[in-house]
Scaffold this motif. Structure first.
Motif, PDB file in Angstrom:
ATOM      1  N   GLU A  28     -58.693  29.862  16.388  1.00  0.00           N
ATOM      2  CA  GLU A  28     -58.676  31.210  16.974  1.00  0.00           C
ATOM      3  C   GLU A  28     -59.048  31.204  18.453  1.00  0.00           C
ATOM      4  O   GLU A  28     -58.568  32.045  19.223  1.00  0.00           O
ATOM      5  CB  GLU A  28     -59.584  32.132  16.169  1.00  0.00           C
ATOM      6  N   GLU A  29     -59.888  30.249  18.862  1.00  0.00           N
ATOM      7  CA  GLU A  29     -60.240  30.175  20.280  1.00  0.00           C
ATOM      8  C   GLU A  29     -59.022  29.781  21.104  1.00  0.00           C
ATOM      9  O   GLU A  29     -58.725  30.384  22.150  1.00  0.00           O
ATOM     10  CB  GLU A  29     -61.375  29.165  20.488  1.00  0.00           C
ATOM     11  N   ILE A  84     -57.410  39.286  13.460  1.00  0.00           N
ATOM     12  CA  ILE A  84     -56.415  38.734  14.379  1.00  0.00           C
ATOM     13  C   ILE A  84     -55.446  39.841  14.785  1.00  0.00           C
ATOM     14  O   ILE A  84     -54.231  39.742  14.619  1.00  0.00           O
ATOM     15  CB  ILE A  84     -55.668  37.521  13.808  1.00  0.00           C
ATOM     16  N   VAL A 133     -54.115  41.880  17.967  1.00  0.00           N
ATOM     17  CA  VAL A 133     -54.017  41.652  19.408  1.00  0.00           C
ATOM     18  C   VAL A 133     -53.498  42.919  20.079  1.00  0.00           C
ATOM     19  O   VAL A 133     -52.492  43.490  19.641  1.00  0.00           O
ATOM     20  CB  VAL A 133     -53.064  40.474  19.708  1.00  0.00           C
ATOM     21  N   GLU A 189     -60.838  39.308  16.435  1.00  0.00           N
ATOM     22  CA  GLU A 189     -60.691  38.080  15.666  1.00  0.00           C
ATOM     23  C   GLU A 189     -60.833  38.294  14.168  1.00  0.00           C
ATOM     24  O   GLU A 189     -60.282  37.529  13.375  1.00  0.00           O
ATOM     25  CB  GLU A 189     -61.710  37.041  16.157  1.00  0.00           C
ATOM     26  N   THR A 229     -56.492  32.653  21.102  1.00  0.00           N
ATOM     27  CA  THR A 229     -56.878  33.715  22.034  1.00  0.00           C
ATOM     28  C   THR A 229     -56.485  33.362  23.456  1.00  0.00           C
ATOM     29  O   THR A 229     -55.968  34.198  24.204  1.00  0.00           O
ATOM     30  CB  THR A 229     -58.391  33.965  21.955  1.00  0.00           C
ATOM     31  N   VAL A 243     -58.493  40.865  21.766  1.00  0.00           N
ATOM     32  CA  VAL A 243     -58.190  40.235  20.485  1.00  0.00           C
ATOM     33  C   VAL A 243     -59.334  40.500  19.521  1.00  0.00           C
ATOM     34  O   VAL A 243     -60.478  40.157  19.801  1.00  0.00           O
ATOM     35  CB  VAL A 243     -57.986  38.706  20.630  1.00  0.00           C
TER      36      VAL A 243
END
Length: 248
Positions: free
Chosen positions: A150-151, A170, A172, A167, A154, A165
């Motif tokens: 996820e990092e 998820i 956006v 998380e 992003t 974002v």
């Protein structure tokens, strides 16, 4: 006898689901037709059409239906017009309504009737629009078998114009003008999107504590969304856990 009653309930439920799917298809077909008319039949060069096709596939619309809608757009396009309306439900809840219609007089009359029955009111253009921000919203599906970094995701999405974002889901968000770039970025990353669309996000929300008042507002929203000319309804009603529990 009990079995017969159960089958009757199943048939009624299936009928309701089929009717709902039919309405969803009707709205999507209108959007495909207008998108093809306005921006051309090639989805590669027409972001609005590309999005409409994506949403139609997500709704399991048959390919033939999609192709016929595009062909119709290449012809007369059904003479549909994009129109928006603004109004209020009870308790000061703001509503912004997007429509596609081939008969504006019919649409206005239908909306006025729905608002009157739902204890709401149509408002003049500009009364509500400023309460919402137009943003692109992309919801990425999670796949347990292929976990996302996820990092890294992003950072990649930020290159495409992502402004925010969430998380946990998820989800956006991006500026409206970055929507096309974000679409292409999602395709490059081969993300499995649950949804991707331009939405109107309320700047502030209204909380209504009375469960019966909330029910009236929700009935009004349902009636508006059920109208064939209405594509989307946005509102600034905030449903907290206490109110949701009271509605159950």
């Amino acid at each position: 006898m009990a079995g017969h009653n159960k089958w009757s309930q199943i048939k009624r439920k299936k009928g309701a689901l089929d009717a709902k799917r039919s309405k969803i298809f009707t709205k999507l077909i209108k959007e495909i037709t207008v998108a093809a008319k306005v921006g051309g039949p090639d989805p590669e060069n027409n972001p609005r059409l590309r999005l409409a096709i994506q949403l139609s596939k997500a709704a399991n619309m048959p390919k033939d239906n999609i192709e016929r809608a595009i062909q119709k757009g290449e012809g007369t396009g059904g003479d549909f017009s994009d129109v928006t309306y603004e109004g209020y439900a009870s308790n000061g809840v703001a509503l912004f309504i997007e429509c596609l219609t081939d008969n504006i007089n019919r649409t206005v009359q239908n909306l006025r009737t729905i608002f009157n029955k739902g204890n709401g009111s149509l408002a003049t253009n500009g009364s509500v629009e400023f309460l919402f921000d137009r943003k692109g919203v992309f919801v990425v599906k999670r796949n347990p078998e292929q976990p996302l970094d996820e990092e890294e995701l992003t950072l990649e999405l930020a290159d495409g114009g992502a402004g925010e974002v969430e998380e946990d889901h998820i989800t956006v968000y991006c500026a409206m003008e970055d929507f096309g770039a974000m679409q292409k970025k999602a395709e490059e990353l081969q993300l499995d999107l649950e949804n991707a669309e331009l939405q109107r996000i309320p700047q502030t929300t209204v909380t209504v504590q009375d469960p019966e008042a909330v029910r009236r507002i929700l009935r009004l929203l349902d009636a508006l969304e059920d109208d064939d000319d209405v594509q989307k309804v946005y509102h600034n009603l905030e449903l907290n856990e206490e109110v949701m529990a009271a509605l159950e």
